[in-house]
Design an enzyme around this catalytic site. Structure first.
Site, PDB file in Angstrom:
ATOM      1  N   CYS A 133     110.572 -26.742  17.481  1.00 61.42           N
ATOM      2  CA  CYS A 133     109.948 -25.500  17.964  1.00 61.42           C
ATOM      3  C   CYS A 133     108.492 -25.424  17.471  1.00 61.42           C
ATOM      4  CB  CYS A 133     110.763 -24.275  17.553  1.00 61.42           C
ATOM      5  SG  CYS A 133     110.352 -22.797  18.527  1.00 61.42           S
ATOM      6  N   ASP A 202     113.399 -17.534  11.839  1.00 63.48           N
ATOM      7  CA  ASP A 202     113.261 -16.184  12.411  1.00 63.48           C
ATOM      8  C   ASP A 202     113.879 -15.149  11.494  1.00 63.48           C
ATOM      9  OD1 ASP A 202     113.190 -18.139  14.858  1.00 63.48           O
ATOM     10  OD2 ASP A 202     112.155 -16.275  15.399  1.00 63.48           O
TER      11      ASP A 202
HETATM   12  C1  RUB Z   1     110.224 -19.414  17.485  1.00 66.29           C
HETATM   13  C2  RUB Z   1     110.908 -20.056  16.323  1.00 66.29           C
HETATM   14  C3  RUB Z   1     110.065 -20.337  15.100  1.00 66.29           C
HETATM   15  C4  RUB Z   1     110.160 -19.126  14.147  1.00 66.29           C
HETATM   16  C5  RUB Z   1     109.176 -19.228  13.000  1.00 66.29           C
HETATM   17  O1  RUB Z   1     111.108 -19.065  18.520  1.00 66.29           O
HETATM   18  O2  RUB Z   1     112.112 -20.286  16.307  1.00 66.29           O
HETATM   19  O3  RUB Z   1     110.537 -21.456  14.416  1.00 66.29           O
HETATM   20  O4  RUB Z   1     109.905 -17.927  14.859  1.00 66.29           O
HETATM   21  O5  RUB Z   1     107.843 -19.145  13.502  1.00 66.29           O
HETATM   22  P1  RUB Z   1     110.506 -18.400  19.865  1.00 66.29           P
HETATM   23  P2  RUB Z   1     106.646 -18.649  12.547  1.00 66.29           P
HETATM   24  O6  RUB Z   1     109.542 -19.384  20.440  1.00 66.29           O
HETATM   25  O7  RUB Z   1     111.721 -18.175  20.729  1.00 66.29           O
HETATM   26  O8  RUB Z   1     109.837 -17.096  19.471  1.00 66.29           O
HETATM   27  O9  RUB Z   1     106.672 -19.560  11.376  1.00 66.29           O
HETATM   28  O10 RUB Z   1     105.399 -18.803  13.380  1.00 66.29           O
HETATM   29  O11 RUB Z   1     106.943 -17.233  12.168  1.00 66.29           O
END
Ligand code: RUB
Length: 320
Positions: A133, A202
């Site tokens: 991701c 998340d």
């Molecule tokens: C995003 C996702 C990321 C976390 C952490 O999922 O799973 O790994 O949100 O991101 P989506 P960060 O694309 O469905 O929002 O470290 O930028 O908070």
């Protein structure tokens, strides 16, 4: 929105729409945008009495809260900003909200910087990380490792169905990191060439489970089997207070059309499509959760949660 809810500011409406459609995505970015939207609501409110102002702020927070259910950074951000709201006049209330939002956004940036510095210490010169991701917290660790003069390589999983891996690849290339992009199904094969699996989160539950983009748990199980350490970069904004009292984290189910277009379905025939956006990685597959307060084995994250949230109980400020 209930019948009696006041109108929300167009900025709040736009941000809510952008979060729901994933124009704004990723847990930290969502939290930042939500705080900014609350500040816009406060700044432009033409409420004339304090109670009307408070009701507007609660309606705005409710609208933002209902967009996506899994990333706890969103309610944590709303709670922080509404928690800062105080005063007897509209002007005092307005100022407290805008100051609270600004403080939250500054702390968020600072936490990501500090976390990055700590996470970078786990990476050695010449290491290869595998990503899943797109996580700004995870990339902060790479950025700081580069600043420490280390050479880092990346194997980037595409991340179906939304291909957030492309965003990760772009960011890494901007940092001059050599990138190998692979389809998700090739991950196990490339774990032989990987020194660390590096993902974001998340939400983190009190038992140390990591809730992140669907596919994280399978990757972690495979990595453990291959002896590759799994590092989760997650600022404390990702800690989920409700899990301390037994609540589970809701996993968002997204539209089936992200997986199968209408044309494709016409060709295949009638099928049921399931599209969970996140999954849960049990703590035994995670080596370290890296936060701005230091790195923790997942099983001990609950001590940090107790310290941060105490016995926090009761309803949310936007539910009053
Ligand atoms: C995003 C996702 C990321 C976390 C952490 O999922 O799973 O790994 O949100 O991101 P989506 P960060 O694309 O469905 O929002 O470290 O930028 O908070």
């Amino acid at each position: 929105m209930s019948q009696t809810d006041p109108e929300v500011h167009p900025t709040v409406e736009d941000v809510a729409e952008d979060i729901a459609t994933m124009e704004i995505r990723g847990a930290a970015t969502i939290a930042d945008a939500a705080a900014e939207a609350l500040a816009a609501q406060a700044e432009d409110s033409d409420a004339t009495d304090p109670e009307a102002f408070r009701a507007e702020m609660r309606a705005a927070a409710r609208r933002l809260r209902e967009t996506r259910p899994t990333a706890v950074s969103l309610p944590n951000s709303l709670r922080y900003v509404l928690g800062a709201m105080e005063g007897d006049s509209v002007e005092e209330l307005r100022e407290s909200v805008t100051a609270g939002a600004e403080e939250f956004r500054t702390e968020l940036d600072q936490a990501q910087e500090n976390l990055g510095r700590i996470g970078a210490n786990r990476l050695r010169d010449g290491d290869t990380v595998m990503t899943h991701c797109h996580s700004t917290d995870a990339l902060s660790c790479v950025e700081h490792a580069l600043e420490q003069g280390k050479e880092i390589h990346a194997i980037v999983k595409e991340t179906r169905p939304r291909k957030q891996g492309h965003i990760t690849a772009r960011w890494l290339r901007e940092m001059d990191v050599p990138v190998t992009l692979i389809v998700d199904n090739a991950a196990r094969r490339y774990l032989d060439q990987t020194d660390h699996v590096l993902v974001g989160a998340d939400s983190i539950a009190a038992d140390g489970s990591v809730i992140n983009k669907v596919g994280t748990s399978g990757l972690a199980v495979n990595a453990r089997e291959r002896g590759v350490p799994i590092m989760v970069a997650a600022q404390t904004l990702k800690l989920h207070p409700d899990t301390m009292t037994g609540h589970t984290v809701e996993i968002e189910m997204r539209d089936e059309r992200e997986v199968l277009t209408l044309d494709e379905e016409d060709e295949i025939g009638d099928v049921t499509v399931e599209n969970p956006a996140f999954d849960v990685t049990p703590p035994r597959y995670v080596d370290a959760i890296v936060t701005e307060r230091g790195q923790f084995p997942p099983e001990s994250i609950v001590t940090l949660m107790r310290e941060l949230f105490g016995d926090q109980q009761g309803g949310e400020p936007w539910e009053k």
